[in-house]
Design an enzyme around this catalytic site. Structure first.
Site, PDB file in Angstrom:
ATOM      1  N   TYR A  63       0.826  -1.206   0.000  1.00  0.00           N
ATOM      2  CA  TYR A  63       0.000   0.000   0.000  1.00  0.00           C
ATOM      3  C   TYR A  63       0.864   1.262   0.000  1.00  0.00           C
ATOM      4  O   TYR A  63       1.788   1.419   0.797  1.00  0.00           O
ATOM      5  CB  TYR A  63      -0.944   0.049   1.210  1.00  0.00           C
ATOM      6  CG  TYR A  63      -1.611   1.401   1.331  1.00  0.00           C
ATOM      7  CD1 TYR A  63      -2.566   1.793   0.395  1.00  0.00           C
ATOM      8  CD2 TYR A  63      -1.236   2.308   2.321  1.00  0.00           C
ATOM      9  CE1 TYR A  63      -3.146   3.049   0.463  1.00  0.00           C
ATOM     10  CE2 TYR A  63      -1.811   3.561   2.394  1.00  0.00           C
ATOM     11  CZ  TYR A  63      -2.773   3.929   1.462  1.00  0.00           C
ATOM     12  OH  TYR A  63      -3.339   5.177   1.518  1.00  0.00           O
ATOM     13  N   GLY A  70      -5.194   5.930  -0.499  1.00  0.00           N
ATOM     14  CA  GLY A  70      -6.543   6.066   0.030  1.00  0.00           C
ATOM     15  C   GLY A  70      -7.512   5.121  -0.643  1.00  0.00           C
ATOM     16  O   GLY A  70      -7.284   3.906  -0.740  1.00  0.00           O
ATOM     17  N   HIS A  93      -1.556  17.056  -4.137  1.00  0.00           N
ATOM     18  CA  HIS A  93      -1.987  17.673  -2.879  1.00  0.00           C
ATOM     19  C   HIS A  93      -1.579  19.142  -2.787  1.00  0.00           C
ATOM     20  O   HIS A  93      -1.745  19.747  -1.722  1.00  0.00           O
ATOM     21  CB  HIS A  93      -1.421  16.908  -1.682  1.00  0.00           C
ATOM     22  CG  HIS A  93      -2.309  15.781  -1.245  1.00  0.00           C
ATOM     23  ND1 HIS A  93      -3.497  15.986  -0.578  1.00  0.00           N
ATOM     24  CD2 HIS A  93      -2.181  14.449  -1.388  1.00  0.00           C
ATOM     25  CE1 HIS A  93      -4.067  14.830  -0.321  1.00  0.00           C
ATOM     26  NE2 HIS A  93      -3.292  13.866  -0.807  1.00  0.00           N
ATOM     27  N   ASN A 205       1.726  11.702   5.409  1.00  0.00           N
ATOM     28  CA  ASN A 205       0.644  10.976   6.068  1.00  0.00           C
ATOM     29  C   ASN A 205       0.880  10.953   7.581  1.00  0.00           C
ATOM     30  O   ASN A 205       1.032   9.901   8.191  1.00  0.00           O
ATOM     31  CB  ASN A 205       0.588   9.559   5.500  1.00  0.00           C
ATOM     32  CG  ASN A 205      -0.654   8.800   5.911  1.00  0.00           C
ATOM     33  OD1 ASN A 205      -0.632   7.590   5.993  1.00  0.00           O
ATOM     34  ND2 ASN A 205      -1.737   9.489   6.185  1.00  0.00           N
ATOM     35  N   ARG A 289     -12.059  37.697  43.185  1.00  0.00           N
ATOM     36  CA  ARG A 289     -12.100  36.667  44.224  1.00  0.00           C
ATOM     37  C   ARG A 289     -11.905  35.265  43.669  1.00  0.00           C
ATOM     38  O   ARG A 289     -11.256  34.409  44.287  1.00  0.00           O
ATOM     39  CB  ARG A 289     -13.456  36.747  44.950  1.00  0.00           C
ATOM     40  CG  ARG A 289     -13.522  35.886  46.176  1.00  0.00           C
ATOM     41  CD  ARG A 289     -14.917  35.665  46.751  1.00  0.00           C
ATOM     42  NE  ARG A 289     -15.926  36.629  46.398  1.00  0.00           N
ATOM     43  CZ  ARG A 289     -17.236  36.389  46.535  1.00  0.00           C
ATOM     44  NH1 ARG A 289     -17.660  35.220  46.989  1.00  0.00           N
ATOM     45  NH2 ARG A 289     -18.118  37.310  46.205  1.00  0.00           N
TER      46      ARG A 289
END
Length: 517
Positions: A63, A70, A93, A205, A289
């Site tokens: 892969y 993807g 990309h 990735n 306070r």
């Protein structure tokens, strides 16, 4: 001096743990990573690359190495084209938009990716790590668009700009200007990298962008919490408030440790033992306070959030994981940035509450109905000119605007997961958006803090002009003296934007030493 010429300490990178402070130091150009020269480290990295080569030769389909990415994982790449695949990944990309990460953020991103790949579980070569190190050494900073990541499969689009610059493509900030990456590399004696199989995927990735931004956000938030505590001490003094609200015995019965630390810091600043009850108002308003209770939430959250962010920083977070030692390819989802998303969604909430706290303190101090004898809007004008001057009236409006915007941005980014990439990425973290939101909340809250530094300086001076108010301890007195040198007393109205910008920068530079506990 630029980061490339400033003397920098060497930060060893060998797969062992780095800290948020390490990232911040590299981001500021005060340190530069140096890969270990231990032969065992080099051998561990090279084993992963060699294992990938063997997998391709023996098994064919791996892969992201010899398949598409993807949802395209079923597409087998012809052997003759496998070498082109990692370059195709960063090419398509190249779709980022929005502002570019600033130089500090970009250095942090490069270090975060280098730290992850140096774990030796990503199947990359030593040459890739050395090229990443060289970008930091020569301060060749890829122009990285901030927008376009959904936080799984990691920061694909912004990290594509890192991969491209390593290979001599797109643009980088270098020597004070934007330059073609190939030109910047050549000027530093570097050649464009040719990515090996798996290296494009390993670079992109992962969670480096969100993690880098988270490290920087964490450190800014830590400082802002300390600054909000010091400002509160100033405002208690300016308001002629009751230091008994921070009594040790009081806080012993509600034992949140961070809250107790904040109360102890206020006690130390106010240099006040338990005061006589009959000399003080019984109870101040909540913004004074309850300051330890508000700031204490951040103080108690920071150690937990540090753990989440530093675990991510020191993890192998791409896919697949290449375990050369056991000769395994492990397919999973370590690119998912859920822990960073949770950390940043939580941090921005706690930080925005600081802005709200300080904004409310300011509202009390400028209002003559509630500031116990100080002039309206803390104007320093006297006599007939008092009618002409408006003091901090407009500053309080701006501080309220910055606070409102910070509060608006506290909606968790992580709940806006979108299904993307043909429903392969059907549940995503939004970690990078959460980190960017957190940085914006910090920016706005630092602006509020700058406004409160002006307010506190003015308020304390006016209080002391009215009565012999007790002094603070040495450290806050020294800081007040520094503020007085930076900000002349506002007697006649003047524009304050220049001073505010300088104060914001001083906050980001951590100009004041705040608490050593």
């Amino acid at each position: 001096m630029s980061a490339a010429t400033t003397p920098r300490r060497h930060l060893p990178v060998d797969g062992s743990a780095l800290s948020i402070e390490d990232v911040a130091e590299v981001a500021r150009g005060l340190a530069c990573p140096r890969l270990s020269d231990d032969p065992a480290f080099a051998a561990r990295i090279n084993r992963g690359a060699e294992f990938v080569d063997r997998l391709i030769a023996e098994d064919g389909a791996v892969y992201g190495v010899s398949t598409g990415y993807g949802d395209s994982c079923t597409v087998v790449i012809p052997p003759a084209l496998v070498a082109e695949l990692p370059h195709r990944l960063y090419t398509y990309h190249g779709v980022g938009l929005g502002r570019f990460l600033d130089p500090g953020e970009t250095r942090a991103v490069l270090l975060a990716r280098l730290a992850s790949l140096s774990q030796g579980m990503s199947g990359v070569s030593l040459g890739l790590l050395r090229q990443l190190q060289a970008l930091l050494e020569h301060d060749i900073l890829p122009l990285i668009p901030a927008e376009g990541s959904v936080g799984a499969s990691g920061d694909l689009t912004p990290l594509s700009y890192v991969a491209a610059v390593l290979c001599g493509e797109r643009e980088a900030w270098h020597q004070g200007r934007v330059r073609p990456a190939a030109e910047a590399l050549a000027d530093c004696g570097l050649r464009p990298l040719v990515l090996r199989p798996k290296e494009g995927l390993a670079l992109m990735n992962g969670t480096a962008v969100m993690t880098a931004l988270a490290c920087l956000a964490w450190q800014r938030a830590d400082y802002l919490g300390r600054l909000a505590t010091r400002i509160t001490a100033f405002n208690v003094l300016a308001s002629d408030g009751n230091a008994h609200h921070f009594d040790q015995a009081l806080f012993a019965v509600k034992p949140h440790p961070g809250q107790q630390r904040v109360a102890a810091r206020l006690r130390g600043d106010l240099a006040s033992d338990r005061p006589p009850r009959n000399e003080l108002r019984l109870q101040d308003r909540y913004s004074l306070r309850c300051a330890p209770h508000v700031i204490g939430v951040l103080e108690d959250a920071l150690p937990f959030l540090r753990g989440l962010v530093e675990n991510e920083l020191n993890s192998a977070n791409d896919n697949p994981i290449i375990d050369a030692g056991q000769e395994m390819v492990l397919h999973g989802g370590h690119f998912y940035g859920g822990h960073v998303a949770f950390a940043m969604d939580s941090l921005k909430n706690a930080v925005a509450n600081l802005a709200d706290l300080l904004d409310r303190q300011m509202a009390l101090l400028v209002d003559a109905r509630y500031n116990h004898g100080l002039p309206a809007n803390l104007s320093g004008a006297r006599g007939e000119r008092a009618a002409l001057n408006h003091g901090l009236k407009a500053l309080q409006i701006s501080a309220s605007a910055w606070t409102a915007e910070a509060l608006k941005l506290t909606m968790p980014a992580s709940v806006f997961s979108r299904s993307t990439e043909c429903h392969n990425q059907d549940k995503v973290s939004m970690g990078t958006i959460a980190a960017r939101d957190c940085l914006r909340v910090l920016e706005l809250s630092e602006q509020v803090a700058a406004a409160l530094l002006v307010t506190a300086r003015q308020g304390v001076a006016l209080r002391r002009s009215l009565e012999g108010t007790a002094r603070l301890s040495a450290a806050p007195e020294a800081m007040l003296a520094d503020l007085s040198a930076r900000i002349p007393l506002i007697e006649e109205d003047r524009a304050l934007d220049g001073e505010l910008r300088q104060l914001v920068q001083a906050i980001r530079d951590r100009a004041w030493s705040l608490y050593e506990d």
